[in-house]
Structures are given as structure tokens and as C-alpha cells.
Design a protein around this motif. Structure first.
Motif, PDB file in Angstrom:
ATOM      1  N   LYS A  55      65.155  14.312  38.382  1.00 28.71           N
ATOM      2  CA  LYS A  55      65.097  14.813  37.004  1.00 28.71           C
ATOM      3  C   LYS A  55      65.525  13.744  36.006  1.00 28.71           C
ATOM      4  CE  LYS A  55      65.671  19.682  38.176  1.00 28.71           C
ATOM      5  NZ  LYS A  55      66.506  20.902  38.048  1.00 28.71           N
ATOM      6  N   LEU A  56      66.497  12.937  36.384  1.00 26.09           N
ATOM      7  CA  LEU A  56      66.907  11.840  35.503  1.00 26.09           C
ATOM      8  C   LEU A  56      65.779  10.839  35.317  1.00 26.09           C
ATOM      9  CD1 LEU A  56      70.590  11.017  36.564  1.00 26.09           C
ATOM     10  CD2 LEU A  56      69.800  11.715  34.299  1.00 26.09           C
ATOM     11  N   VAL A  57      65.078  10.513  36.415  1.00 25.11           N
ATOM     12  CA  VAL A  57      63.946   9.594  36.317  1.00 25.11           C
ATOM     13  C   VAL A  57      62.887  10.171  35.392  1.00 25.11           C
ATOM     14  CG1 VAL A  57      62.029   8.545  37.590  1.00 25.11           C
ATOM     15  CG2 VAL A  57      64.322   8.524  38.566  1.00 25.11           C
ATOM     16  N   PHE A  58      62.572  11.447  35.597  1.00 30.93           N
ATOM     17  CA  PHE A  58      61.494  12.093  34.849  1.00 30.93           C
ATOM     18  C   PHE A  58      61.832  12.258  33.370  1.00 30.93           C
ATOM     19  CE2 PHE A  58      59.619  16.150  33.359  1.00 30.93           C
ATOM     20  CZ  PHE A  58      58.286  15.824  33.453  1.00 30.93           C
ATOM     21  N   ALA A  59      63.055  12.680  33.079  1.00 31.04           N
ATOM     22  CA  ALA A  59      63.425  13.030  31.708  1.00 31.04           C
ATOM     23  C   ALA A  59      64.061  11.891  30.930  1.00 31.04           C
ATOM     24  CB  ALA A  59      64.387  14.224  31.718  1.00 31.04           C
ATOM     25  N   LEU A  60      64.571  10.844  31.618  1.00 28.93           N
ATOM     26  CA  LEU A  60      65.306   9.788  30.917  1.00 28.93           C
ATOM     27  C   LEU A  60      64.840   8.382  31.277  1.00 28.93           C
ATOM     28  CD1 LEU A  60      67.636   9.082  29.010  1.00 28.93           C
ATOM     29  CD2 LEU A  60      69.175   9.108  30.995  1.00 28.93           C
ATOM     30  N   PHE A  61      64.976   7.993  32.543  1.00 24.59           N
ATOM     31  CA  PHE A  61      64.704   6.608  32.914  1.00 24.59           C
ATOM     32  C   PHE A  61      63.252   6.205  32.667  1.00 24.59           C
ATOM     33  CE2 PHE A  61      68.211   7.165  36.344  1.00 24.59           C
ATOM     34  CZ  PHE A  61      69.182   7.069  35.360  1.00 24.59           C
ATOM     35  N   LEU A  62      62.301   7.027  33.163  1.00 22.59           N
ATOM     36  CA  LEU A  62      60.884   6.690  33.012  1.00 22.59           C
ATOM     37  C   LEU A  62      60.433   6.703  31.553  1.00 22.59           C
ATOM     38  CD1 LEU A  62      58.260   5.941  34.419  1.00 22.59           C
ATOM     39  CD2 LEU A  62      57.813   8.386  34.753  1.00 22.59           C
ATOM     40  N   PRO A  63      60.790   7.718  30.747  1.00 21.49           N
ATOM     41  CA  PRO A  63      60.428   7.655  29.324  1.00 21.49           C
ATOM     42  C   PRO A  63      60.987   6.420  28.620  1.00 21.49           C
ATOM     43  CG  PRO A  63      61.077   9.878  29.900  1.00 21.49           C
ATOM     44  CD  PRO A  63      61.381   9.022  31.101  1.00 21.49           C
ATOM     45  N   CYS A  64      62.227   6.033  28.960  1.00 21.85           N
ATOM     46  CA  CYS A  64      62.792   4.811  28.361  1.00 21.85           C
ATOM     47  C   CYS A  64      61.968   3.589  28.737  1.00 21.85           C
ATOM     48  CB  CYS A  64      64.237   4.624  28.817  1.00 21.85           C
ATOM     49  SG  CYS A  64      65.402   5.804  28.129  1.00 21.85           S
ATOM     50  N   LEU A  65      61.590   3.501  30.007  1.00 25.44           N
ATOM     51  CA  LEU A  65      60.790   2.371  30.477  1.00 25.44           C
ATOM     52  C   LEU A  65      59.448   2.314  29.762  1.00 25.44           C
ATOM     53  CD1 LEU A  65      60.724   0.166  32.892  1.00 25.44           C
ATOM     54  CD2 LEU A  65      59.205   1.817  33.980  1.00 25.44           C
ATOM     55  N   ILE A  66      58.777   3.451  29.668  1.00 28.04           N
ATOM     56  CA  ILE A  66      57.464   3.498  29.024  1.00 28.04           C
ATOM     57  C   ILE A  66      57.574   3.128  27.553  1.00 28.04           C
ATOM     58  CG2 ILE A  66      55.625   5.073  28.294  1.00 28.04           C
ATOM     59  CD1 ILE A  66      56.045   6.583  30.926  1.00 28.04           C
ATOM     60  N   PHE A  67      58.559   3.702  26.862  1.00 26.38           N
ATOM     61  CA  PHE A  67      58.684   3.448  25.425  1.00 26.38           C
ATOM     62  C   PHE A  67      58.972   1.978  25.141  1.00 26.38           C
ATOM     63  CE2 PHE A  67      61.200   3.138  21.527  1.00 26.38           C
ATOM     64  CZ  PHE A  67      60.338   3.745  20.616  1.00 26.38           C
ATOM     65  N   VAL A  68      59.903   1.399  25.890  1.00 25.43           N
ATOM     66  CA  VAL A  68      60.309   0.016  25.623  1.00 25.43           C
ATOM     67  C   VAL A  68      59.166  -0.960  25.894  1.00 25.43           C
ATOM     68  CG1 VAL A  68      61.814  -1.855  26.399  1.00 25.43           C
ATOM     69  CG2 VAL A  68      62.773   0.406  25.960  1.00 25.43           C
ATOM     70  N   HIS A  69      58.530  -0.841  27.057  1.00 19.80           N
ATOM     71  CA  HIS A  69      57.534  -1.841  27.443  1.00 19.80           C
ATOM     72  C   HIS A  69      56.178  -1.603  26.787  1.00 19.80           C
ATOM     73  CE1 HIS A  69      60.006  -3.977  30.351  1.00 19.80           C
ATOM     74  NE2 HIS A  69      60.496  -2.805  30.704  1.00 19.80           N
ATOM     75  N   LEU A  70      55.757  -0.350  26.670  1.00 17.53           N
ATOM     76  CA  LEU A  70      54.481  -0.078  26.011  1.00 17.53           C
ATOM     77  C   LEU A  70      54.590  -0.302  24.517  1.00 17.53           C
ATOM     78  CD1 LEU A  70      51.575   0.919  26.229  1.00 17.53           C
ATOM     79  CD2 LEU A  70      52.418   3.270  26.061  1.00 17.53           C
ATOM     80  N   GLY A  71      55.697   0.127  23.916  1.00 17.21           N
ATOM     81  CA  GLY A  71      55.875  -0.044  22.477  1.00 17.21           C
ATOM     82  C   GLY A  71      55.916  -1.496  22.055  1.00 17.21           C
ATOM     83  N   GLN A  72      56.571  -2.347  22.845  1.00 16.52           N
ATOM     84  CA  GLN A  72      56.646  -3.766  22.503  1.00 16.52           C
ATOM     85  C   GLN A  72      55.320  -4.484  22.701  1.00 16.52           C
ATOM     86  OE1 GLN A  72      60.420  -6.084  23.436  1.00 16.52           O
ATOM     87  NE2 GLN A  72      60.674  -4.342  24.805  1.00 16.52           N
ATOM     88  N   SER A  73      54.523  -4.017  23.663  1.00 20.12           N
ATOM     89  CA  SER A  73      53.317  -4.753  24.043  1.00 20.12           C
ATOM     90  C   SER A  73      52.082  -4.348  23.257  1.00 20.12           C
ATOM     91  CB  SER A  73      53.034  -4.549  25.541  1.00 20.12           C
ATOM     92  OG  SER A  73      54.124  -4.967  26.324  1.00 20.12           O
ATOM     93  N   VAL A  74      51.986  -3.093  22.871  1.00 16.98           N
ATOM     94  CA  VAL A  74      50.729  -2.586  22.325  1.00 16.98           C
ATOM     95  C   VAL A  74      50.548  -2.967  20.853  1.00 16.98           C
ATOM     96  CG1 VAL A  74      51.629  -0.340  21.564  1.00 16.98           C
ATOM     97  CG2 VAL A  74      49.238  -0.547  22.286  1.00 16.98           C
ATOM     98  N   THR A  75      49.306  -3.297  20.520  1.00 15.55           N
ATOM     99  CA  THR A  75      48.883  -3.508  19.135  1.00 15.55           C
ATOM    100  C   THR A  75      47.517  -2.843  18.975  1.00 15.55           C
ATOM    101  OG1 THR A  75      47.734  -5.601  19.602  1.00 15.55           O
ATOM    102  CG2 THR A  75      50.090  -5.731  19.011  1.00 15.55           C
ATOM    103  N   VAL A  76      47.013  -2.814  17.745  1.00 15.47           N
ATOM    104  CA  VAL A  76      45.695  -2.227  17.513  1.00 15.47           C
ATOM    105  C   VAL A  76      44.633  -2.980  18.304  1.00 15.47           C
ATOM    106  CG1 VAL A  76      43.932  -1.728  15.785  1.00 15.47           C
ATOM    107  CG2 VAL A  76      46.355  -1.380  15.231  1.00 15.47           C
TER     108      VAL A  76
END
Length: 447
Positions: free
Chosen positions: A50-71
Motif C-alpha cells: 500500500k505504501l508503494v501504491f499510494a506513496l512511493f510510486l506516485p512520488c517516483l512518477i511525479f518527480v521523473h515524469l514531471g522533470q522530463s516531459v515537455t510539449v
């Protein structure tokens, strides 16, 4: 080709060592959760999940996808989610062939197709990418981990939509075998199953999935809607109320109403099925994190405010990145805990089990190599980005998604068969993943 791409024996080590790291973590999880040792109880693994699903994985996705993605990146990355659809379609086609050739019990025909076609496109690829990129001399360059996780995360929303639509309905108990399947599970349902005693398989990748029961989730609902049920079946299932069937204002003497009478009924039944499809559940923490990462990453003002050394919220993103570092070890420990429970008895048959494992882990990756090579020749891929190609190839290589075990439990269909098949696939994937990652590294070194 990246200058850092290794060759020869270095190439072999670069491919095998990351998997050995993941294997060590999995074995540790297996030892901790094994019934003979019980160093860590099953409930602890479920909390970790549950920690992976609700906390660790969302943090990972937000940090790495948010920094990398552009239009511009969104326009370049379009083939990543499309490749999930292609790999699933090809896998299901191969699964149909497996079902024809291996002759599983008739009630498991659709189950065979789904288990062959739907692979793990989330947690396991993220763990593999994280392990491959862990060393400083990784073959994909300094931006390896961020780019790889961004690509994997960008495709996750497609897999989630497929789970709650196509997979959900394909895993519906077959109407003609519904009573047989329900009787097999009657003993288990006599006593309420608590979260603590529920197998880890049901909570390993998407905690809470089996708690999302709807009125018709454990029944052959589509068959009831689109087929006439007569005789004893009428007593098994309550009637479905089509409240609008008699609501037409057109008179019976109207030629138009007579001519089009069948079409509204079909549309009406499609609407009823759509209403019973739990698509509303797609907004889970990982999906929400992906959407937020895209919003922040695509708006330069937001991105400058959240990401970067001088960003006002850099302390916040650094905290999220620390939490994100727990994803890979946690995911592999949970996988080890799941494998420690061992395979359940399965009525699928040895021939069908072997057919699914061989097709999913050995045949489909070969097809994937051909698809990615063809897409490369058609200039559909990002030029010179080897991690992009590696993630595309991984989508064909992973074993069936652990999430299918939760779907099977939710639909009360082939629960034991899903557990046994996932167990054997993940055991065999240790060898198949090592073999194909070595091949991928060799192929990518010459691109």
C-alpha cells in the motif's frame, strides 16, 4: 548510438548484473515471508504494498515524469502508449493461438488469451530500469534513470484503462460454466476473507482492487445483457431491469420505430454495460501522479516553480525523490513475498500453462523485436535514444501483470489458476529476462 553503450563482455555484464541485483532483493523478500521463517508477517508486506501504491510510486512518477516531459516530448513519445496497445493486441492474438492449440478447459479459454496478452507494464519495468541505471557506468548515459522511468510512466495510463475495460470484461465468469466456477469458490466464500488472510497476490500491485466490487462484478453480466437466459439460468440470475425499454414515445404503428426497433435495444444494452464498467476507478494515486506530472511538466511556469535547483519548491521535490528511492527495493521484496506463498492448485493443465509461459516469455519478445525494428525503419522512434527503444522492447518481455490476479479475484474467475500461472511465469522470467536483455543490449549497441 550513445558513446557510453558497452560492447562485448562489458555488454553482457551490463545486462546480467542488474537482474542479479533484482533477484537478490526478491530472494530476500522470499526468505522474510516464507511460511517456515515468518520473519516478516504477510500483513507487513501488504502494508508495504500500500505504501508503494499510494506513496512511493506516485512520488517516483511525479518527480521523473514531471522533470522530463515537455510539449515537444509528448509529440515524440506518442509511440510508447501505442506500443502498449500493439503488444497487448499481438499477445492476445498469440494467446488465442495457444488456446486453440493447447485446448485448455473451456471455461478458461478467455483466461488463456488474457494471461498471454497482458504483460506487466508498470512496476517490473520500473524496477528493471532503476536497476540497469543504478551504476554510474550504465550503458544509457547519465540521464538513464529519469528518462527510462518517464517513458514507463507515460504508458501506464493506457494499461490502467485496458485493465478496467477490456481485461475486466474478458475476465467475466463464462455464463455456461458460471455455476461450476462459483461452486469451486464457495468454500472460500463461506467465511469472510479479511485483508490479513487474503493472499498477497491480490494486493501486490494494486491494493484495494478486490474491494471495488460492483453489483455484477462476480457474475457473467455481459452474457446476461446480450443473450437470452432461460430455464434454470433464469433462477440463478435476477432479471436485469431495462427501465427505458418501454419509454419510447413513438407509436407501434410508426414505420420508423419498427425499422429501427432493434438498434435502440443494442445501444441500450451497450449503455448498461458501460455503466457497469468500473472506469471511474482509474483515478488512483499512480494515475493522478502521472496527470499532475504532465500538467506541471507541460507548463513552463509551473515547471520552473517546482523543479530545478533554484526552484521555490525544490525542497519538496527533493523530499519526493527520497521517497521515490524506495520503489525498486519495495517492489522486489513484495514480489519475493508473493512467490513465498507458492503456487496454488490449478485446473488449467500443464500443457496450457507451458504454452502461456513459453509464448509470453519467449515468443512475444521475438515479435517485439520485429515490431520495434519496423517502427525504427519507419522513423517512428526518437533518433539515437536507446533507452526509448529499451523500454519499448521491455513491454513485450515482462511476465503477465500481477494485477491480473486481483482482477481474477474481483471477478471470482480462475483465481487459483491466475495465482499458479503468475508464480511459474515469474520463476521462469528470471532466465528469459536475462536472455533477452542481453540480446537487447547487443542489438542497441549496433543501432
Amino acid at each position: 548510438m550513445d558513446q557510453g553503450m558497452a560492447t562485448g563482455s562489458d555488454n553482457l555484464l551490463s545486462a546480467v548484473v542488474p537482474l542479479m541485483k533484482l533477484l537478490c532483493l526478491t530472494v530476500i523478500g522470499l526468505i522474510l515471508a516464507h511460511p517456515r521463517t515468518q520473519i516478516v508477517p504477510r500483513a507487513t508486506f501488504k502494508l508495504l504494498s500500500k505504501l508503494v501504491f499510494a506513496l512511493f510510486l506516485p512520488c517516483l512518477i511525479f518527480v521523473h515524469l514531471g522533470q522530463s516531459v515537455t510539449v515537444d516530448d509528448v509529440l515524440l513519445w506518442w509511440f510508447v502508449p501505442i506500443n502498449v496497445l500493439i503488444s497487448t493486441a499481438i499477445g492476445c492474438a498469440l494467446g488465442y493461438i495457444v488456446a486453440i492449440v493447447c485446448h485448455p478447459p473451456p471455461q478458461f479459454f478467455r483466461f488463456t488469451i488474457i494471461m498471454t496478452g497482458f504483460g506487466n507494464t508498470g512496476n517490473l519495468p520500473i524496477a528493471i530500469v532503476g536497476s540497469v541505471c543504478h551504476s554510474s557506468d550504465n550503458p544509457f548515459g547519465p540521464d538513464c534513470r529519469r528518462a527510462g522511468i518517464a517513458y514507463v510512466s507515460f504508458a501506464q495510463w493506457v494499461a490502467v484503462i485496458l485493465v478496467y475495460t477490456f481485461v475486466y470484461h474478458m475476465m467475466e465468469p463464462p455464463m455456461e460454466y458460471y455455476e461450476i466456477v462459483s461452486e469451486e469458490n464457495e468454500i472460500e466464500e463461506e467465511e469472510p476473507i479479511s485483508n490479513a488472510s487474503r493472499p498477497l497476490l491480490h494486493e501486490a500491485e494494486w491494493p484495494g482492487m478486490v474491494d471495488k466490487e460492483t453489483t455484477h462484478s462476480k457474475t457473467p453480466f455481459i452474457a446476461r445483457v446480450f443473450m437470452s437466459i432461460s430455464g434454470s439460468s433464469q433462477n440463478t440470475f435476477p432479471d436485469i431491469d431495462f427501465s427505458e425499454e418501454g419509454g419510447s414515445t413513438a407509436g407501434p404503428s410508426s414505420p420508423k420505430s419498427l425499422r429501427c426497433f432493434a438498434e435502440p435495444k443494442v445501444v441500450q444494452r451497450m449503455r448498461v454495460v458501460a455503466e457497469q464498467t468500473p472506469i471511474r476507478h482509474i483515478l488512483q494515486p499512480p494515475t493522478i501522479a502521472s496527470l499532475l506530472a504532465l500538467i506541471v511538466g507541460l507548463v513552463p511556469v509551473f515547471k520552473a516553480f517546482v523543479f530545478g535547483y533554484d526552484a521555490p519548491l525544490s525542497f519538496f521535490t527533493d523530499s519526493l525523490e527520497i521517497l521515490a528511492g524506495a520503489v525498486v527495493p519495495s517492489v522486489m521484496l513484495i514480489l519475493g513475498g508473493m512467490l513465498a506463498e507458492g503456487p496454488n492448485d490449478s485446473a488449467l493443465g500443464i500443457r496450457t500453462t507451458i504454452g502461456i509461459v513459453v509464448t509470453r516469455l519467449l515468443v512475444l519478445p521475438l515479435v517485439g523485436i520485429g515490431v520495434v525494428a519496423l517502427a525504427d525503419k519507419m522513423h517512428l522512434l526518437i533518433e539515437g535514444d536507446q533507452m526509448y527503444r529499451f523500454v519499448l522492447l521491455l513491454q513485450y518481455t515482462t511476465p503477465s501483470a500481477i494485477l491480473l490476479g486481483a482482477i481474477a479475484s474481483l471477478r471470482n474467475y480462475a483465481v487459483r489458476e491466475a495465482s499458479a500461472l503468475l508464480f511459474w511465469q515469474h520463476i521462469c522470467a528470471v532466465v528469459s529476462l536475462s536472455f533477452y536483455i542481453v540480446i537487447y543490449f547487443k542489438l542497441l549497441s549496433y543501432v
